[in-house]
Design a protein around this motif. Structure first.
Motif, PDB file in Angstrom:
ATOM      1  N   TRP A 130       0.870  -1.237   0.066  1.00  0.00           N
ATOM      2  CA  TRP A 130      -0.088   0.082   0.151  1.00  0.00           C
ATOM      3  C   TRP A 130       0.821   1.022   0.099  1.00  0.00           C
ATOM      4  CZ3 TRP A 130      -0.053   3.959   3.360  1.00  0.00           C
ATOM      5  CH2 TRP A 130      -1.030   4.927   3.088  1.00  0.00           C
ATOM      6  N   LEU A 131       1.931   1.306   0.761  1.00  0.00           N
ATOM      7  CA  LEU A 131       2.742   2.284   1.000  1.00  0.00           C
ATOM      8  C   LEU A 131       3.307   2.667  -0.324  1.00  0.00           C
ATOM      9  CD1 LEU A 131       4.377   4.496   2.631  1.00  0.00           C
ATOM     10  CD2 LEU A 131       6.030   2.881   2.993  1.00  0.00           C
ATOM     11  N   ILE A 132       4.074   1.928  -1.051  1.00  0.00           N
ATOM     12  CA  ILE A 132       4.561   2.022  -2.515  1.00  0.00           C
ATOM     13  C   ILE A 132       3.709   2.419  -3.491  1.00  0.00           C
ATOM     14  CG2 ILE A 132       6.185   0.906  -4.059  1.00  0.00           C
ATOM     15  CD1 ILE A 132       7.217  -0.774  -1.885  1.00  0.00           C
ATOM     16  N   SER A 133       2.582   1.731  -3.488  1.00  0.00           N
ATOM     17  CA  SER A 133       1.716   1.739  -4.739  1.00  0.00           C
ATOM     18  C   SER A 133       0.472   2.669  -4.592  1.00  0.00           C
ATOM     19  CB  SER A 133       0.911   0.441  -5.012  1.00  0.00           C
ATOM     20  OG  SER A 133       1.876  -0.652  -5.179  1.00  0.00           O
ATOM     21  N   LYS A 134       0.149   2.872  -3.362  1.00  0.00           N
ATOM     22  CA  LYS A 134      -1.101   4.152  -3.059  1.00  0.00           C
ATOM     23  C   LYS A 134      -0.669   4.975  -2.122  1.00  0.00           C
ATOM     24  CE  LYS A 134      -3.917   1.334  -5.671  1.00  0.00           C
ATOM     25  NZ  LYS A 134      -4.361   1.650  -6.853  1.00  0.00           N
ATOM     26  N   GLY A 135       0.402   4.991  -1.465  1.00  0.00           N
ATOM     27  CA  GLY A 135       0.512   6.050  -0.307  1.00  0.00           C
ATOM     28  C   GLY A 135       1.005   7.439  -0.885  1.00  0.00           C
TER      29      GLY A 135
END
Length: 269
Positions: A18-23
């Motif tokens: 989530w952090l890399i893709s959406k954060g």
């Protein structure tokens, strides 16, 4: 031990994705800042263990501030001021050490350890922010993490099942040449699969050099942190991650691999 490593890693995986893709770049920089502060604290726990009174000294505290400024300067695309910040840190910590020297002859060595920590942790972590904020940043962060972490796993299991010849016993008695080679093979395998599916137009020759370079840099980073811990007589930098130790234990290979990956991304690919 291995079960705890897998449980911790798998539990953290959804957040990492989530952090890399959406954060987004901002949240990524916030998390890197938090990691920097924790890792610096663990670093000082290692190198200042015999002089615990220094852990809250103004010289180490200055590195937390300058380290965060470095990360956010890179985030704000002001990377050109990073050398100035490092120089300012030396001037500031040097001045403080001069004032302390009459009462404490170890003050210059505290400055040396502080400067090493500043470069080792926040400066090297800032390369992750540079990569994430650049073109195809999400893809390259995944690329780097997969190559480094799969290499770690490959080295662990190759060493566990095949290890016979010590790699560097004075630094890390448990690491073997077989484990090191297994890690590099895992670097190559993971990198080749990622490149085939996500970066099909990149050169195979250059990509293979990239995988090996990142793998070697990661293993040097792992051994360097082991050297620090062995000199202090401790096993782990902390206990925040069950089965892994501290944050610094988990990112030691990544710290050395990140500048190498950025160099390849910006100037060679």
């Amino acid at each position: 031990m291995h079960l705890k490593r897998w449980v911790t890693g798998l539990a953290a995986l959804p957040f990492l994705i989530w952090l890399i893709s959406k954060g987004g770049c901002f949240v990524f920089a916030v998390v890197i800042s938090i990691v920097s502060v924790i890792a610096l604290w663990e670093y000082y726990k290692i190198v200042l263990d015999s002089t615990s009174r220094y852990k809250t000294d103004s010289i180490p505290l200055l590195s937390y501030l300058i380290g965060l400024i470095i990360i956010w300067a890179v985030y704000g695309k002001y990377s050109e001021i990073v050398p100035v910040l490092i120089a300012f840190n030396l001037v500031g910590s040097g001045m403080i050490s001069i004032l302390k020297f009459a009462a404490d002859k170890d003050a210059p060595w505290l400055v040396a350890k502080q400067i090493m920590g500043l470069i080792y942790i926040p400066l090297f972590l800032s390369y992750l922010v540079l990569i994430r904020n650049g073109q195809d940043g999400i893809l390259w962060i995944y690329f780097l993490l997969i190559v480094v972490f799969v290499g770690d796993i490959g080295a662990l299991y190759a060493g566990s099942f095949l290890g016979k010849h010590k790699l560097c016993p004075a630094v890390s008695p448990g690491k073997t040449i077989e484990g090191s080679v297994g890690g590099l093979i895992a670097n190559l395998g993971a990198g080749a699969l990622f490149k085939y599916f996500f970066l099909p137009l990149s050169s195979w020759g250059l990509s293979l050099i990239f995988f090996i370079s990142v793998g070697i840099a990661g293993q040097i980073g792992d051994l360097f942190e082991s050297e620090l811990k062995r000199s202090a007589g401790i096993k782990d930098s902390g206990g925040i991650l069950p089965g892994h130790g501290g944050i610094l234990d988990r990112i030691d290979a990544l710290l050395f691999a990140a500048p190498v990956a950025w160099l390849f991304k910006e100037y060679l690919f």
